[in-house]
Design a protein around this motif. Structure first.
Motif, PDB file in Angstrom:
ATOM      1  N   TYR A  66      38.782  39.845  30.433  1.00 41.76           N
ATOM      2  CA  TYR A  66      37.843  38.825  29.994  1.00 41.76           C
ATOM      3  C   TYR A  66      38.646  37.674  29.396  1.00 41.76           C
ATOM      4  O   TYR A  66      39.620  37.901  28.670  1.00 41.76           O
ATOM      5  N   PHE A 116      30.191  43.458  25.857  1.00 40.59           N
ATOM      6  CA  PHE A 116      30.287  42.759  27.134  1.00 40.59           C
ATOM      7  C   PHE A 116      28.922  42.121  27.381  1.00 40.59           C
ATOM      8  O   PHE A 116      27.967  42.386  26.641  1.00 40.59           O
ATOM      9  N   SER A 129      34.602  39.561  36.986  1.00 41.72           N
ATOM     10  CA  SER A 129      35.754  39.737  36.098  1.00 41.72           C
ATOM     11  C   SER A 129      37.032  40.113  36.834  1.00 41.72           C
ATOM     12  O   SER A 129      38.070  40.298  36.213  1.00 41.72           O
ATOM     13  N   LYS A 187      39.525  30.301  32.478  1.00 42.39           N
ATOM     14  CA  LYS A 187      38.672  30.773  33.565  1.00 42.39           C
ATOM     15  C   LYS A 187      38.898  29.899  34.804  1.00 42.39           C
ATOM     16  O   LYS A 187      37.989  29.271  35.346  1.00 42.39           O
TER      17      LYS A 187
END
Length: 592
Positions: free
Chosen positions: A34, A361, A51, A40
């Motif tokens: 993560y 999560f 992910s 990202k």
């Protein structure tokens, strides 16, 4: 910018740099699953939000490589982007290094970000490409040059957790690492995995959503230790507490400056499975590097008695939140509830506990056919309305100051088909089988994976993901080194390890069912045949027996379920209202 516009902008830079391909990894300089927003890169360039995955951009085409958890999701998110899905972990799968070696002409040039590429991945890539003379070029700035509004590094403050909570002090953990240095005649051990550093120094932070870690590096020497982290994140009190155990704080961006201060020829230990290639390349240019698997990986997976007790407390709190949630859901099913509305309600109920920090999560809140995507993500405005029929799946978890949870329940919202009930019961049989298993010392996860799958295999059913993953203590919800899956991982299942037990069945266009509990490996017995281990179930939450076909369960399975439900009621009901208690009593009634 659209995905097409981003790819076009990247290709212009590739042409300027004389690159035939550019690899956009799905991780950060710390090999994290993560990521903070600024790293990202794969999501930004492709629109794919899973992910796991890697994007490769060529002059005329582009591809995303990911595994079966995300096939359906990736096909939807990549539609009309010009990026082709390449499936991994299926028969005849070809990963991107082999694909590049096959498709590119000799002496081509490939760009990548060496900070976001592990040493292990780089060496594998080099080995695949070397026979054709293909050169790998470090171009870590290319994405940044076109991602003009890229988020900065987080500013969250560091905080400490007590050894009363963890069972081991930072000093004890550092001494363990220093023992490894002595065994290898080494001077320093460099660490880059964020959860390893958090465990080692007993520090936590909120730099990455759902993962209570700080973006940092660490180096342990024979006498002193260092933490490389953004200085604004460290209060005077925390810095002083770290100094008391000989941990010196340096700025995150000064790692290379620190390495320049060290005497040439020093010996470094490094785990090249997760260390990024940029840092490795800097170290190996001046020092001797001994490749050693990080001792922290195994050490943090074997929980202390204090941590185990924290897990148990967290699971009671989760059971209370889940019970209140399902009671509320059943009472309000006719009120046009959407997947995101009910997900937010569950988070609100968890957050009522004083020790709650965050979810562990993003909630997977999936109704009907959406649950056929194991990692489905509901989007407001595009999510489904729950109806009083069919199945609803919710996979969720919490980060508490004394433990991490991960639980999945699939519940009926009304009338079910015979197939839904069959699948529901067969998945439950698999989960119960693994939780009841007994095995000898030295057993690997792949040796017992088939136990959970056997009820499905006998009815010609299966699932594409692993059966179980390690769970951190107030750390990442996914951790190693153990796992329960069909692929071989050398690590034995050891007492003290907390692992998920989560078989499932997914029927595209119909429904998805997953049952998940957290299980703790415990010693069972010792005799002339060796040492024997089994599991203690930590998770507490009922399974809806109205969805079960009792004739498919044998007596041992019924006994397990009835005993489990009795435990759930006894440990959960003291924290419920009278109406909720009465409701839970009905849900946990024994089946015959």
């Amino acid at each position: 910018m659209t995905v097409h516009e981003k790819l076009s902008a990247l290709r212009k830079l590739m042409e300027k740099e004389n690159l035939d391909a550019y690899i956009v990894s799905g991780t950060d300089p710390h090999n994290s699953e993560y990521l903070p927003a600024g790293w990202k890169q794969r999501e930004w360039i492709s629109g794919f939000t899973g992910s796991f995955g890697t994007v490769v951009v060529l002059k005329e085409e582009a591809g995303l490589w990911t595994d079966s958890r995300y096939f359906i999701q990736a096909e939807k998110q990549l539609q009309n982007t010009g990026i082709q899905l390449h499936k991994l972990r299926v028969q005849d799968a070809i990963d991107y290094p082999d694909w590049l070696a096959a498709i590119l002409p000799e002496n081509s040039r490939i760009g990548l970000d060496s900070f976001c590429t592990s040493v292990c991945d780089m060496k594998n890539l080099q080995a695949k490409l070397a026979p054709k003379g293909i050169k790998i070029v470090d171009k870590n700035e290319l994405i940044g040059d076109i991602w003009t509004d890229r988020p900065a590094l987080p500013e969250e403050k560091l905080f400490l957790i007590s050894s009363d909570t963890t069972g081991k002090s930072a000093s004890d953990k550092i001494k363990m690492v220093q023992g490894i240095l002595s065994e290898n005649n080494a001077d320093y051990f460099v660490f880059s995995a964020l959860d390893e550093i958090a465990w080692l120094y007993n520090i936590r932070c909120n730099d990455i959503e759902y993962n209570p870690v700080a973006i940092c590096y660490a180096i342990v020497g024979r006498d002193n230790s260092w933490l490389f982290v953004k200085r604004s994140k460290v209060t005077k009190e925390v810095e002083e507490a770290l100094r008391q155990v000989n941990i010196e704080v340096r700025d995150y961006h000064h790692l290379f400056l620190f390495l320049n201060e060290i005497e040439k020829g020093a010996v470094f230990c490094a785990d090249t499975n997760n260390l990024n290639f940029a840092v490795y390349n800097k170290i190996v240019s001046s020092f001797v590097v001994t490749e050693v698997v990080s001792p922290i990986i195994l050490a943090k997976s074997i929980k202390t008695p204090e941590e185990i007790e924290g897990f148990r407390k967290a699971c009671v709190k989760d059971s209370v939140a889940m019970t209140k949630f399902f009671y509320w859901l059943e009472s309000n099913i006719d009120n046009q509830l959407t997947e995101t509305i009910v997900s937010e309600k569950l988070t609100t109920l968890r957050a009522q506990d004083k020790d709650y920090v965050s979810n562990s999560f993003e909630n997977i809140s999936a109704y009907g056919m959406n649950a056929a995507l194991p990692h489905y993500s509901a989007v407001p405005g595009a999510d489904s309305v729950l109806e009083p029929k069919g199945l609803y799946l919710v996979d969720s978890g919490g980060q508490y100051t004394h433990g991490t949870t991960d639980i999945t329940r699939t519940v009926p919202l009304g009338e079910l088909t015979l197939l839904e009930k069959e699948d529901y019961t067969i998945v439950l049989k698999g989960m119960i089988a693994l939780s009841r298993s007994i095995f000898p010392k030295g057993t690997r996860g792949c040796n017992i994976d088939a136990i959970a799958r056997q009820p499905m295999w006998q009815t010609l059913r299966n699932f594409g993901h692993g059966t179980g993953h390690g769970i951190g203590f107030f750390l990442n919800v996914h951790e190693g080194p153990q796992s329960i899956r069909q692929e071989l991982k050398e690590q034995f299942i050891c007492p003290g390890m907390v692992t998920s037990d989560e078989p499932g069945i997914y029927r595209e266009g119909l429904h998805g069912i997953r049952h998940e509990n957290m299980i703790l490996c415990i010693p069972i017995a010792s005799n002339e045949f060796g040492e024997w281990y089994g599991f203690e179930t930590l998770t507490l939450c009922y399974f809806d027996t109205s969805a079960i076909l009792p004739e498919l369960l044998n007596q041992e399975e019924k006994d397990w379920l009835n005993n489990y439900h009795q435990m759930v009621f006894e440990k959960t009901s003291p924290y419920l209202t009278a109406k909720e208690t009465s409701w839970l009593a009905e849900k946990t009634k024994p089946i015959s």
